[in-house]
Scaffold this active site. Structure first.
Site, PDB file in Angstrom:
ATOM      1  N   ARG A 101       1.045 -29.749   4.930  1.00  0.00           N
ATOM      2  CA  ARG A 101       1.085 -31.079   4.267  1.00  0.00           C
ATOM      3  C   ARG A 101       0.052 -31.924   4.095  1.00  0.00           C
ATOM      4  O   ARG A 101      -0.449 -32.169   5.141  1.00  0.00           O
ATOM      5  CB  ARG A 101       2.306 -31.809   4.529  1.00  0.00           C
ATOM      6  CG  ARG A 101       2.725 -33.038   3.800  1.00  0.00           C
ATOM      7  CD  ARG A 101       4.145 -33.577   3.905  1.00  0.00           C
ATOM      8  NE  ARG A 101       4.095 -34.178   5.576  1.00  0.00           N
ATOM      9  CZ  ARG A 101       4.899 -35.025   6.062  1.00  0.00           C
ATOM     10  NH1 ARG A 101       5.972 -35.503   5.210  1.00  0.00           N
ATOM     11  NH2 ARG A 101       4.467 -35.565   7.303  1.00  0.00           N
ATOM     12  N   THR A 105      -1.555 -37.170   0.354  1.00  0.00           N
ATOM     13  CA  THR A 105      -0.872 -36.834  -0.883  1.00  0.00           C
ATOM     14  C   THR A 105       0.640 -36.430  -0.619  1.00  0.00           C
ATOM     15  O   THR A 105       1.621 -36.634  -1.348  1.00  0.00           O
ATOM     16  CB  THR A 105      -1.447 -35.930  -1.867  1.00  0.00           C
ATOM     17  OG1 THR A 105      -1.401 -34.672  -1.287  1.00  0.00           O
ATOM     18  CG2 THR A 105      -2.639 -36.075  -1.961  1.00  0.00           C
ATOM     19  N   ASP A 197       7.209 -35.210  15.481  1.00  0.00           N
ATOM     20  CA  ASP A 197       6.630 -34.122  14.879  1.00  0.00           C
ATOM     21  C   ASP A 197       7.296 -32.816  15.464  1.00  0.00           C
ATOM     22  O   ASP A 197       6.719 -32.611  16.617  1.00  0.00           O
ATOM     23  CB  ASP A 197       4.887 -34.152  14.739  1.00  0.00           C
ATOM     24  CG  ASP A 197       4.646 -32.993  14.181  1.00  0.00           C
ATOM     25  OD1 ASP A 197       4.809 -31.892  14.354  1.00  0.00           O
ATOM     26  OD2 ASP A 197       3.531 -33.326  13.242  1.00  0.00           O
ATOM     27  N   ASP A 200       4.440 -30.461  17.014  1.00  0.00           N
ATOM     28  CA  ASP A 200       3.928 -30.578  18.128  1.00  0.00           C
ATOM     29  C   ASP A 200       4.418 -30.748  19.204  1.00  0.00           C
ATOM     30  O   ASP A 200       4.183 -30.561  20.318  1.00  0.00           O
ATOM     31  CB  ASP A 200       3.004 -32.125  17.907  1.00  0.00           C
ATOM     32  CG  ASP A 200       1.766 -32.181  16.992  1.00  0.00           C
ATOM     33  OD1 ASP A 200       1.301 -31.228  16.811  1.00  0.00           O
ATOM     34  OD2 ASP A 200       1.743 -33.323  16.411  1.00  0.00           O
TER      35      ASP A 200
END
Length: 206
Positions: A101, A105, A197, A200
């Site tokens: 991603r 944006t 996340d 992660d």
């Protein structure tokens, strides 16, 4: 269809994963266990066919899966769901699709794709721990459909309403399975309250 799997064991393990003090080992192990619990429900409507066998006591008409199952993790975090599902469906084949991603944006980009043959005849489970904006899931499903898949299930741990709506709008024929539907996305596209996340935390990269 949206199916939120509100099971006490799933909720308990998800709470451990949400805790910011939970380390990589416990985070990964609980994700693996939740994946197996979710797979039981996701597989509830898999098609079967009759098969004649012999038990020690005599003949019997049993049932066996009539379609192949293909699991497609969205790299990299989706790998965390793979082993738990494969324990329940050890004959499943595995494809991979890599999406990232753009942090500015929030748009998804494909960087890798590898699939088994005959996706059109299989039940395809697209797996990713997080359904946030829905961009990666929508694009991954689009690419998988281009390879012939028609029976697709999206399996995620935690989802945001925005992501669910995006998938339902783009792919109304795809069933969505979540362990939890959270409140919203924040201004940087992360699920709130979420669990941070997932990639992660699975791989210890931050």
């Amino acid at each position: 269809m949206l199916d939120i799997l509100n099971h006490p064991l799933i909720t308990h393990k998800l709470t451990i994963m949400r805790n910011k003090e939970t380390g990589t080992k416990d985070f990964r192990e609980n994700l693996d266990e939740i994946a197996e619990l979710m797979a039981y429900e996701v597989c509830r409507d898999l098609p079967v066919r009759p098969v004649e066998i012999e038990t020690p006591m005599g003949p019997c008409t049993g049932r066996e899966l009539s379609k192949e199952v293909v699991i497609v993790p969205i790299l990299r975090a989706g790998i965390g769901l793979l082993d738990g599902i494969r324990r329940l469906v050890p004959t499943a084949k595995v494809g991979f699709i890599g999406m990232y991603r753009d942090e500015e944006t929030l748009q998804p980009h494909e960087y890798f794709a590898k699939f088994p043959k005959n996706l059109e005849d299989a039940v395809v489970m697209v797996v990713d721990p997080m359904l946030a904006t829905g961009g990666s899931a929508v694009d991954a499903i689009t690419q998988i459909k281009k390879r012939g898949a028609v029976n697709i299930k999206l399996v995620c741990l935690v989802g945001a309403p925005e992501g669910v709506q995006a998938v339902q709008k783009a792919h109304p024929d795809v069933d969505i399975y979540l362990a939890a539907l959270d409140e919203k996305l924040n201004d940087i596209g992360y699920i709130v309250p979420g669990l941070g996340d997932a990639g992660d935390r699975i791989f210890g990269t931050k």
